[in-house]
Scaffold this motif. Structure first.
Motif, mmCIF file in Angstrom:
data_model
loop_
_atom_site.group_PDB
_atom_site.id
_atom_site.type_symbol
_atom_site.label_atom_id
_atom_site.label_comp_id
_atom_site.label_asym_id
_atom_site.label_seq_id
_atom_site.Cartn_x
_atom_site.Cartn_y
_atom_site.Cartn_z
ATOM 1 N N SER A 243 0.827 -1.205 0.000
ATOM 2 C CA SER A 243 0.000 0.000 0.000
ATOM 3 C C SER A 243 0.866 1.262 0.000
ATOM 4 O O SER A 243 0.374 2.357 -0.290
ATOM 5 C CB SER A 243 -0.941 0.013 1.211
ATOM 6 O OG SER A 243 -0.220 0.166 2.423
ATOM 7 N N ASP A 244 2.154 1.116 0.308
ATOM 8 C CA ASP A 244 3.075 2.246 0.249
ATOM 9 C C ASP A 244 3.195 2.725 -1.203
ATOM 10 O O ASP A 244 3.230 1.933 -2.137
ATOM 11 C CB ASP A 244 4.447 1.822 0.778
ATOM 12 C CG ASP A 244 5.406 2.986 0.897
ATOM 13 O OD1 ASP A 244 5.548 3.525 2.009
ATOM 14 O OD2 ASP A 244 6.023 3.367 -0.126
ATOM 15 N N SER A 245 3.290 4.032 -1.371
ATOM 16 C CA SER A 245 3.311 4.621 -2.713
ATOM 17 C C SER A 245 4.483 4.142 -3.560
ATOM 18 O O SER A 245 4.430 4.188 -4.801
ATOM 19 C CB SER A 245 3.341 6.147 -2.615
ATOM 20 O OG SER A 245 4.508 6.587 -1.923
ATOM 21 N N ALA A 246 5.549 3.669 -2.928
ATOM 22 C CA ALA A 246 6.710 3.184 -3.696
ATOM 23 C C ALA A 246 6.323 2.062 -4.642
ATOM 24 O O ALA A 246 6.888 1.938 -5.740
ATOM 25 C CB ALA A 246 7.806 2.714 -2.746
ATOM 26 N N TYR A 247 5.363 1.239 -4.237
ATOM 27 C CA TYR A 247 4.996 0.074 -5.033
ATOM 28 C C TYR A 247 4.165 0.435 -6.266
ATOM 29 O O TYR A 247 3.878 -0.431 -7.101
ATOM 30 C CB TYR A 247 4.276 -0.950 -4.155
ATOM 31 C CG TYR A 247 5.243 -1.630 -3.206
ATOM 32 C CD1 TYR A 247 5.918 -2.775 -3.573
ATOM 33 C CD2 TYR A 247 5.512 -1.084 -1.950
ATOM 34 C CE1 TYR A 247 6.829 -3.377 -2.726
ATOM 35 C CE2 TYR A 247 6.429 -1.680 -1.086
ATOM 36 C CZ TYR A 247 7.084 -2.818 -1.478
ATOM 37 O OH TYR A 247 8.001 -3.415 -0.640
ATOM 38 N N ALA A 248 3.811 1.712 -6.378
ATOM 39 C CA ALA A 248 3.166 2.190 -7.592
ATOM 40 C C ALA A 248 4.181 2.829 -8.535
ATOM 41 O O ALA A 248 3.805 3.423 -9.553
ATOM 42 C CB ALA A 248 2.075 3.206 -7.244
ATOM 43 N N SER A 249 5.475 2.690 -8.223
ATOM 44 C CA SER A 249 6.524 3.266 -9.067
ATOM 45 C C SER A 249 6.474 2.674 -10.473
ATOM 46 O O SER A 249 6.112 1.513 -10.675
ATOM 47 C CB SER A 249 7.905 2.994 -8.455
ATOM 48 O OG SER A 249 8.038 3.597 -7.192
ATOM 49 N N LYS A 250 6.837 3.465 -11.434
ATOM 50 C CA LYS A 250 6.872 3.015 -12.823
ATOM 51 C C LYS A 250 7.819 1.824 -12.949
ATOM 52 O O LYS A 250 8.931 1.848 -12.409
ATOM 53 C CB LYS A 250 7.334 4.160 -13.717
ATOM 54 C CG LYS A 250 7.202 3.883 -15.210
ATOM 55 C CD LYS A 250 7.576 5.117 -16.018
ATOM 56 C CE LYS A 250 7.410 4.882 -17.514
ATOM 57 N NZ LYS A 250 7.800 6.094 -18.285
ATOM 58 N N ASP A 251 7.379 0.794 -13.643
ATOM 59 C CA ASP A 251 8.149 -0.444 -13.739
ATOM 60 C C ASP A 251 8.157 -0.920 -15.188
ATOM 61 O O ASP A 251 7.165 -1.441 -15.686
ATOM 62 C CB ASP A 251 7.533 -1.507 -12.825
ATOM 63 C CG ASP A 251 8.318 -2.821 -12.820
ATOM 64 O OD1 ASP A 251 9.323 -2.917 -13.552
ATOM 65 O OD2 ASP A 251 7.916 -3.744 -12.083
ATOM 66 N N GLU A 252 9.276 -0.728 -15.857
ATOM 67 C CA GLU A 252 9.415 -1.163 -17.251
ATOM 68 C C GLU A 252 10.489 -2.243 -17.388
ATOM 69 O O GLU A 252 11.054 -2.446 -18.464
ATOM 70 C CB GLU A 252 9.762 0.041 -18.135
ATOM 71 C CG GLU A 252 8.660 1.090 -18.172
ATOM 72 C CD GLU A 252 9.006 2.291 -19.029
ATOM 73 O OE1 GLU A 252 10.210 2.429 -19.392
ATOM 74 O OE2 GLU A 252 8.102 3.081 -19.340
#
Length: 294
Positions: A243-252
């Protein structure tokens, strides 16, 4: 000797407010081909009871092909531990292709669903391989989203499986040394993940630890939990961690299986070589593990 080892492990950088989710892959037993049904049952019972005794929320990712006794998953479920999908046969995405891979996800779900009463909501990629081409990655991600799965990331990736293999083949008198070396190694992996997190994200995020269901982790879990708490961590659920915002980081990320902090770093343009100085398994443990293959 034991006292000095313990002090070495516990003299970690003091920090408070850290959080970590504990996850186990390859349920019911990482090395199922080496163990009898009785041994597999013993490992499951001991691991679950020690997780429960430490009051740690945890989730186990299942390879249903490994199940020899149908009650083993129920042991996890009755203890209040979550179960997720890890494909039926620990299928390798790059080798199988997206079509076969997603079929194996569905096959595994059918079995675990009977235990938990609904379809699993979490999926962990075998070998942490999320796709070596964009088409492969996107096809699997689309399937997972369509079937209501949340991907279970990993930020503390490690080689506990090498220790686990050495532990299984070692003579009894070598096992205490393997256990001690394992806790020291895991403390260093935590230190590395904390460093990576600050490097890539500018702060320490709630971590997600990858372990395997093994005799080693059954025997060392109290010591492992003690080491983690000594580093200032609180145990949280996987859902709370991501739920921490880090896990919504862009991931390519496209490539082999690595942890998600590296995914995010490379996506930001960092050179992969930055992540290649991670702590390694001691050579003598690697040698023991190789003896099984010889």
């Amino acid at each position: 000797m034991r006292r000095s080892i313990g002090l070495l492990v516990l003299l970690a950088p003091l920090a408070f407010g850290r959080e970590v989710a504990i996850t186990f892959d390859d349920l019911p037993d990482f090395d199922d081909d080496l163990h009898s049904i009785a041994r597999q049952t013993m490992i499951t019972n001991e691991l679950v009871s020690r997780i429960h005794a430490e009051h740690v929320p945890a989730i186990g990712f299942v390879n249903e092909e490994k199940i020899r006794d149908g009650t083993l998953l129920e042991t996890w479920h009755r203890a209040g531990l979550e179960l997720g999908n890890h494909t039926y046969a620990h299928t390798e995405l790059h080798t199988a292709g997206a079509g076969e891979f997603t079929c194996d996800i569905a096959r595994g779900s059918d079995i675990t669903s009977r235990v938990i009463g609904h379809s699993p909501s979490w999926f962990r990629h075998p070998y942490l391989e999320t796709g070596k081409t964009a088409e492969q990655r996107d096809a699997v991600n689309g399937f997972l989203a369509m079937h209501g799965y949340e991907i279970a990331p990993v930020t503390i990736d490690d080689s506990d499986w090498i220790f686990a293999t050495a532990y299984d083949v070692a003579r009894w008198w070598r096992r205490p040394a393997i256990r001690r070396a394992y806790i020291i190694y895991m403390a260093r992996r935590f230190d590395w993940a904390e460093y990576e997190s600050r490097l890539v994200l500018g702060r320490e995020v709630p971590q997600v630890l990858l372990l395997h269901a093994s005799a080693l982790n059954a025997d060392t879990f109290p010591a492992l939990a003690q080491m983690i708490r000594a580093r200032g961590y609180t145990f949280i659920s996987l859902a709370d961690a991501i739920s921490d915002s880090a896990y919504a980081s862009k991931d390519e990320w496209l490539g082999g299986g690595v942890g998600w902090i590296e995914h995010w770093g490379v996506t930001k343009g960092m050179d992969e070589v930055v992540f290649e100085s991670d702590p390694q398994v001691p050579g003598w443990v690697q040698k023991l593990a190789r003896e099984r293959e010889e």
